[in-house]
Write a protein that holds these residues in place. Structure first.
Motif, PDB file in Angstrom:
ATOM      1  N   ILE A 314       0.885  -1.162   0.000  1.00 49.02           N
ATOM      2  CA  ILE A 314       0.000   0.000   0.000  1.00 49.02           C
ATOM      3  C   ILE A 314       0.924   1.214   0.000  1.00 49.02           C
ATOM      4  CG2 ILE A 314      -1.876   1.207   1.159  1.00 49.02           C
ATOM      5  CD1 ILE A 314      -2.638  -1.418   2.493  1.00 49.02           C
ATOM      6  N   LEU A 315       1.032   1.875  -1.134  1.00 48.03           N
ATOM      7  CA  LEU A 315       2.072   2.878  -1.374  1.00 48.03           C
ATOM      8  C   LEU A 315       1.526   4.296  -1.304  1.00 48.03           C
ATOM      9  CD1 LEU A 315       5.027   3.479  -2.280  1.00 48.03           C
ATOM     10  CD2 LEU A 315       4.169   3.402  -4.640  1.00 48.03           C
ATOM     11  N   GLY A 316       1.965   5.058  -0.317  1.00 54.52           N
ATOM     12  CA  GLY A 316       1.607   6.463  -0.234  1.00 54.52           C
ATOM     13  C   GLY A 316       2.384   7.286  -1.240  1.00 54.52           C
ATOM     14  N   LEU A 317       1.706   8.192  -1.920  1.00 55.41           N
ATOM     15  CA  LEU A 317       2.311   9.056  -2.938  1.00 55.41           C
ATOM     16  C   LEU A 317       2.305  10.488  -2.407  1.00 55.41           C
ATOM     17  CD1 LEU A 317       0.235   7.614  -5.933  1.00 55.41           C
ATOM     18  CD2 LEU A 317       2.485   6.809  -5.143  1.00 55.41           C
ATOM     19  N   GLU A 318       3.481  11.033  -2.170  1.00 52.92           N
ATOM     20  CA  GLU A 318       3.590  12.331  -1.495  1.00 52.92           C
ATOM     21  C   GLU A 318       4.598  13.216  -2.212  1.00 52.92           C
ATOM     22  OE1 GLU A 318       2.803  15.230   1.358  1.00 52.92           O
ATOM     23  OE2 GLU A 318       1.801  13.302   1.122  1.00 52.92           O
ATOM     24  N   CYS A 319       4.404  14.544  -2.154  1.00 50.38           N
ATOM     25  CA  CYS A 319       5.426  15.461  -2.658  1.00 50.38           C
ATOM     26  C   CYS A 319       5.513  16.666  -1.737  1.00 50.38           C
ATOM     27  CB  CYS A 319       5.148  15.905  -4.094  1.00 50.38           C
ATOM     28  SG  CYS A 319       3.645  16.858  -4.340  1.00 50.38           S
ATOM     29  N   GLY A 320       6.678  17.293  -1.709  1.00 49.03           N
ATOM     30  CA  GLY A 320       6.883  18.454  -0.860  1.00 49.03           C
ATOM     31  C   GLY A 320       8.150  19.173  -1.256  1.00 49.03           C
ATOM     32  N   GLY A 321       8.185  20.472  -1.078  1.00 44.20           N
ATOM     33  CA  GLY A 321       9.334  21.236  -1.546  1.00 44.20           C
ATOM     34  C   GLY A 321       9.473  21.054  -3.052  1.00 44.20           C
ATOM     35  N   GLY A 461      -3.254   3.243   6.344  1.00 44.44           N
ATOM     36  CA  GLY A 461      -2.770   1.898   6.056  1.00 44.44           C
ATOM     37  C   GLY A 461      -1.558   1.774   5.170  1.00 44.44           C
ATOM     38  N   CYS A 462      -0.981   2.888   4.705  1.00 43.44           N
ATOM     39  CA  CYS A 462       0.179   2.779   3.808  1.00 43.44           C
ATOM     40  C   CYS A 462       1.354   2.132   4.540  1.00 43.44           C
ATOM     41  CB  CYS A 462       0.593   4.154   3.291  1.00 43.44           C
ATOM     42  SG  CYS A 462      -0.624   4.876   2.159  1.00 43.44           S
ATOM     43  N   ASN A 463       1.963   1.104   3.921  1.00 41.52           N
ATOM     44  CA  ASN A 463       3.129   0.462   4.531  1.00 41.52           C
ATOM     45  C   ASN A 463       4.431   0.889   3.854  1.00 41.52           C
ATOM     46  OD1 ASN A 463       2.833  -0.999   2.167  1.00 41.52           O
ATOM     47  ND2 ASN A 463       2.204  -2.905   3.182  1.00 41.52           N
ATOM     48  N   MET A 464       4.338   1.777   2.877  1.00 45.03           N
ATOM     49  CA  MET A 464       5.485   2.425   2.227  1.00 45.03           C
ATOM     50  C   MET A 464       5.020   3.782   1.735  1.00 45.03           C
ATOM     51  SD  MET A 464       8.478   0.724   1.876  1.00 45.03           S
ATOM     52  CE  MET A 464       9.129   1.541   0.411  1.00 45.03           C
ATOM     53  N   ILE A 465       5.936   4.747   1.687  1.00 50.46           N
ATOM     54  CA  ILE A 465       5.642   6.063   1.118  1.00 50.46           C
ATOM     55  C   ILE A 465       6.820   6.480   0.241  1.00 50.46           C
ATOM     56  CG2 ILE A 465       5.261   8.517   1.608  1.00 50.46           C
ATOM     57  CD1 ILE A 465       3.964   7.681   4.262  1.00 50.46           C
ATOM     58  N   VAL A 466       6.525   7.005  -0.944  1.00 46.58           N
ATOM     59  CA  VAL A 466       7.556   7.638  -1.762  1.00 46.58           C
ATOM     60  C   VAL A 466       7.248   9.126  -1.809  1.00 46.58           C
ATOM     61  CG1 VAL A 466       8.648   7.835  -4.018  1.00 46.58           C
ATOM     62  CG2 VAL A 466       8.016   5.579  -3.140  1.00 46.58           C
ATOM     63  N   PHE A 467       8.244   9.919  -1.473  1.00 45.65           N
ATOM     64  CA  PHE A 467       8.095  11.367  -1.288  1.00 45.65           C
ATOM     65  C   PHE A 467       8.982  12.068  -2.304  1.00 45.65           C
ATOM     66  CE2 PHE A 467       7.172  14.599   2.188  1.00 45.65           C
ATOM     67  CZ  PHE A 467       7.640  15.692   1.486  1.00 45.65           C
ATOM     68  N   THR A 468       8.377  12.747  -3.278  1.00 45.29           N
ATOM     69  CA  THR A 468       9.144  13.463  -4.295  1.00 45.29           C
ATOM     70  C   THR A 468       9.405  14.892  -3.853  1.00 45.29           C
ATOM     71  OG1 THR A 468       7.195  14.225  -5.513  1.00 45.29           O
ATOM     72  CG2 THR A 468       8.077  12.056  -6.093  1.00 45.29           C
ATOM     73  N   THR A 469      10.556  15.425  -4.245  1.00 43.81           N
ATOM     74  CA  THR A 469      10.902  16.793  -3.856  1.00 43.81           C
ATOM     75  C   THR A 469      11.848  17.416  -4.868  1.00 43.81           C
ATOM     76  OG1 THR A 469      11.829  18.174  -2.085  1.00 43.81           O
ATOM     77  CG2 THR A 469      12.793  15.989  -2.368  1.00 43.81           C
ATOM     78  N   GLY A 470      11.684  18.716  -5.067  1.00 46.60           N
ATOM     79  CA  GLY A 470      12.587  19.435  -5.958  1.00 46.60           C
ATOM     80  C   GLY A 470      13.524  20.357  -5.218  1.00 46.60           C
ATOM     81  N   LEU A 471      13.172  20.677  -3.961  1.00 44.77           N
ATOM     82  CA  LEU A 471      13.968  21.607  -3.164  1.00 44.77           C
ATOM     83  C   LEU A 471      14.653  20.924  -1.990  1.00 44.77           C
ATOM     84  CD1 LEU A 471      11.410  24.573  -3.078  1.00 44.77           C
ATOM     85  CD2 LEU A 471      13.287  24.203  -4.686  1.00 44.77           C
ATOM     86  N   GLY A 472      14.135  19.740  -1.584  1.00 50.51           N
ATOM     87  CA  GLY A 472      14.717  19.009  -0.462  1.00 50.51           C
ATOM     88  C   GLY A 472      13.891  19.155   0.796  1.00 50.51           C
ATOM     89  N   THR A 473      13.646  18.057   1.482  1.00 51.46           N
ATOM     90  CA  THR A 473      12.899  18.078   2.737  1.00 51.46           C
ATOM     91  C   THR A 473      13.290  16.874   3.575  1.00 51.46           C
ATOM     92  OG1 THR A 473      10.691  17.837   3.725  1.00 51.46           O
ATOM     93  CG2 THR A 473      10.983  16.989   1.509  1.00 51.46           C
ATOM     94  N   PRO A 474      13.423  17.034   4.898  1.00 54.79           N
ATOM     95  CA  PRO A 474      13.846  15.926   5.759  1.00 54.79           C
ATOM     96  C   PRO A 474      12.690  15.089   6.312  1.00 54.79           C
ATOM     97  CG  PRO A 474      13.841  17.955   7.005  1.00 54.79           C
ATOM     98  CD  PRO A 474      13.446  18.329   5.608  1.00 54.79           C
ATOM     99  N   THR A 475      11.498  15.235   5.757  1.00 54.67           N
ATOM    100  CA  THR A 475      10.314  14.563   6.304  1.00 54.67           C
ATOM    101  C   THR A 475      10.417  13.039   6.283  1.00 54.67           C
ATOM    102  OG1 THR A 475       8.984  16.414   5.527  1.00 54.67           O
ATOM    103  CG2 THR A 475       7.808  14.410   6.114  1.00 54.67           C
ATOM    104  N   GLY A 476       9.961  12.420   7.387  1.00 56.51           N
ATOM    105  CA  GLY A 476       9.837  10.971   7.468  1.00 56.51           C
ATOM    106  C   GLY A 476       8.550  10.621   8.179  1.00 56.51           C
ATOM    107  N   ASN A 477       8.391   9.361   8.571  1.00 52.19           N
ATOM    108  CA  ASN A 477       7.185   8.909   9.263  1.00 52.19           C
ATOM    109  C   ASN A 477       7.560   7.831  10.272  1.00 52.19           C
ATOM    110  OD1 ASN A 477       4.689   6.741   9.197  1.00 52.19           O
ATOM    111  ND2 ASN A 477       3.988   8.856   9.171  1.00 52.19           N
ATOM    112  N   PRO A 478       6.852   7.739  11.397  1.00 55.03           N
ATOM    113  CA  PRO A 478       7.222   6.744  12.409  1.00 55.03           C
ATOM    114  C   PRO A 478       7.074   5.299  11.969  1.00 55.03           C
ATOM    115  CG  PRO A 478       5.829   8.455  13.358  1.00 55.03           C
ATOM    116  CD  PRO A 478       5.795   8.647  11.883  1.00 55.03           C
ATOM    117  N   VAL A 479       6.052   4.966  11.166  1.00 54.95           N
ATOM    118  CA  VAL A 479       5.816   3.549  10.871  1.00 54.95           C
ATOM    119  C   VAL A 479       5.986   3.162   9.411  1.00 54.95           C
ATOM    120  CG1 VAL A 479       4.246   3.391  12.837  1.00 54.95           C
ATOM    121  CG2 VAL A 479       3.290   3.733  10.544  1.00 54.95           C
TER     122      VAL A 479
END
Length: 553
Positions: A314-321, A461-479
């Protein structure tokens, strides 16, 4: 778009603005879509310039959709800026047009598996975590005490490259060691040694979900918080949890238990509920919490990784920066990986509803069920209206960093951000904290705020997340392990300590969208199997911010 090695590019054949792939000086001769003209000013890399002359009120189109309107005359070859265009997006309604989808070739992944943790409800985790959760902010200090008692002693304080074993030095001194002996005693352990020597090697970590909610505010905030926490406890990456409650707060234990049963009617994970006002003595309360957590860890350690089909992802799709390249490299490449996963029976999840502004009709058309199309249209209109009611709006979404790097209207930002969702049909539309249950592309209502959104993805319920960025961000998640992917090679090299994947090779023409998408899925499989760790996990980036449903762009 297969290659972008040329210095400028038209992303969609309907576009009337062009992206600068590199810095373009004034008077550069442009040859594109049968037109030839010279730039009338310098165009910065990632920014856009006019393909033809615009009058006031003319529509600006990028990614094939309306992204703005001219507010002053714009000469062909001139830069598109916040001074000469304003945000505009297409109207939408729940009525659907016919949508057809061509599945990508998944022959390379047909029989692939990942090694994960199989749960009683049939889900499979990519990690095996134990949670320690306060039901109210009053318990945050006690959470810190429990963390201090367990993390380093059990080998989970691995956010540094090494640790100093002072107790070993003390024991040597007590045993009569001389000064010379003490100098010869090895007391520094590497991260690898710490992990290898953990008492519970099959438990990937203990995660502490501190927050500022559970009491005060409105009752609905506590109800939403409990549904979110229930999502974390039932997430396939979690083996069990220890819950610390004060006792008198709005977020009662019964509220959390009800939320858990609504997500999993046959819930079987161990959860220890501890109420401080019932136990009384703080020392006894902490002692009980530490002992219960230790017992839970011992049980979780009996679970080992076993092969699982990719449809359990279950793949979370995220972007930031985001930057001006995000929508033409990392986001569409992640979208292709999303389509691969959908074809294989997995569940990609596209979030950040403020960043779907302008592409609503496309997503409505992609909904398989009319009810989902209506639900999505309703949520988007309600969200937009609430933003307007407080004097804001989706038009205020781009950050100063976005604008500086070429995303000058929300519709430009949104059209590029939506590319993360690929092209597959939408199988379900979920409101915040609702659980992903259907294979295929899911839409999840979260704000555009990076941490609030990733927090929501894991909670659904996402068990993986891919986080795209163009400027850079240190975001993570606990689980949920968060893989970070850069839109450009310069960023990948500059922030290599937190970026896992480089999609800048799409910009230089070394990769196509499809080849990059396949590389992303390969990386996901490695990390899901525990063969490789996401840099956000190595950096101990455990960001957790519940959304209180106020306006957050």
């Amino acid at each position: 778009m297969a290659k972008t090695a040329q210095p400028y590019s038209q992303i969609d054949t309907r576009d009337n603005i062009i992206v600068a792939i590199q810095n373009l000086p004034k008077n550069t001769l442009v040859h594109i879509v049968g037109k030839e003209f010279s730039l009338v000013e310098d165009i910065k890399q990632k920014h856009k310039f006019a393909l033809h002359d615009f009058k006031v009120g003319d529509e600006i189109v990028m990614y094939g959709v309306l992204v703005g309107k001219a507010i002053q005359p714009i000469e062909r070859g001139a830069a598109i800026t916040t001074e000469n265009i304003e945000h505009a997006s297409a109207e939408f309604n729940p009525e659907q047009s016919k949508y057809e989808w061509t599945q990508p070739d998944v022959s390379k992944f047909k029989d692939r598996t990942f090694n994960g943790y199989h749960r009683a409800d049939g889900s499979v985790g990519t990690r095996n975590y134990w949670l320690v959760i306060p039901l109210v902010f009053c318990e945050n200090r006690n959470i810190d005490v429990v963390r201090d008692a367990l993390m380093e002693a059990l080998g989970y304080q691995t956010n540094k490259d090494y640790s100093v074993d002072t107790p070993k030095l003390i024991e040597a001194y007590k045993s009569g060691a001389t000064a010379e002996d003490l100098m010869e005693t090895s007391i520094v352990h590497t991260r690898e040694e710490i992990v290898k020597n953990r008492l519970f090697p099959n438990v990937d970590g203990i995660k502490f979900l501190k927050h500022d909610g559970g009491c005060g505010g409105i009752r609905q905030d506590s109800e939403t918080l409990c549904r979110l926490l229930a999502g974390y406890i039932t997430n396939s990456n979690v083996a069990g949890a220890t819950i610390l409650s004060l006792g008198c707060q709005n977020a009662q234990m019964e509220m959390l238990q009800k939320a858990i049963s609504e997500k999993d009617s046959d819930f079987q994970k161990p959860v220890y509920y501890l109420e401080q006002q019932q136990i009384g003595n703080e020392r006894k309360f902490i002692e009980t919490a530490v002992k219960k957590t230790f017992i839970g860890l011992a049980g979780a350690d009996k679970i080992t990784r076993k092969p699982a089909a990719l449809d359990k992802l279950i793949l979370g799709l995220e972007c930031g920066g985001s930057d001006g390249f995000s929508g033409i490299s990392c986001n569409p490449a992640l979208g292709y990986a999303s389509d691969l996963l959908t074809t294989l029976g997995g569940s990609p999840v596209l979030s950040e509803f403020p960043e779907l502004n302008g592409v609503e009709q496309e997503l409505i058309n992609r909904c398989r069920e009319k009810e989902d199309a209506e639900k999505f249209a309703h949520i988007m209109k309600r969200y937009a209206q609430r933003a307007e009611d407080v004097g804001s709006g989706f038009k205020n979404n781009p950050s100063p960093g976005n604008i500086k790097d070429g995303l000058i209207t929300d519709a430009i930002k949104s059209a590029g951000a939506a590319k993360k969702g690929g092209t597959s049909p939408v199988v379900s539309v979920l409101d915040y904290t609702e659980k992903v249950t259907k294979p295929g592309l899911n839409l999840l209502c979260t704000p555009g705020n990076d941490v609030e959104s990733t927090t929501g993805l894991a909670g659904s319920g996402c068990n993986m997340i891919v986080f795209t960025t163009g400027l850079g961000t240190p975001t993570g998640n606990p689980v949920a392990p968060v893989l970070k992917m850069s839109s450009n090679t310069t960023l990948f090299k500059r922030m290599n300590d937190i970026i896992d994947i480089n999609a800048g090779t799409v910009i230089t023409g070394e990769d196509t969208i499809s080849s990059m998408g396949e590389k992303i899925l390969e990386e996901i499989i490695l990390v899901a199997s525990g063969e490789k760790e996401a840099k956000a996990v190595l950096q101990n980036q455990n960001d957790f911010i519940p959304w209180k449903r106020g306006i957050s762009l």
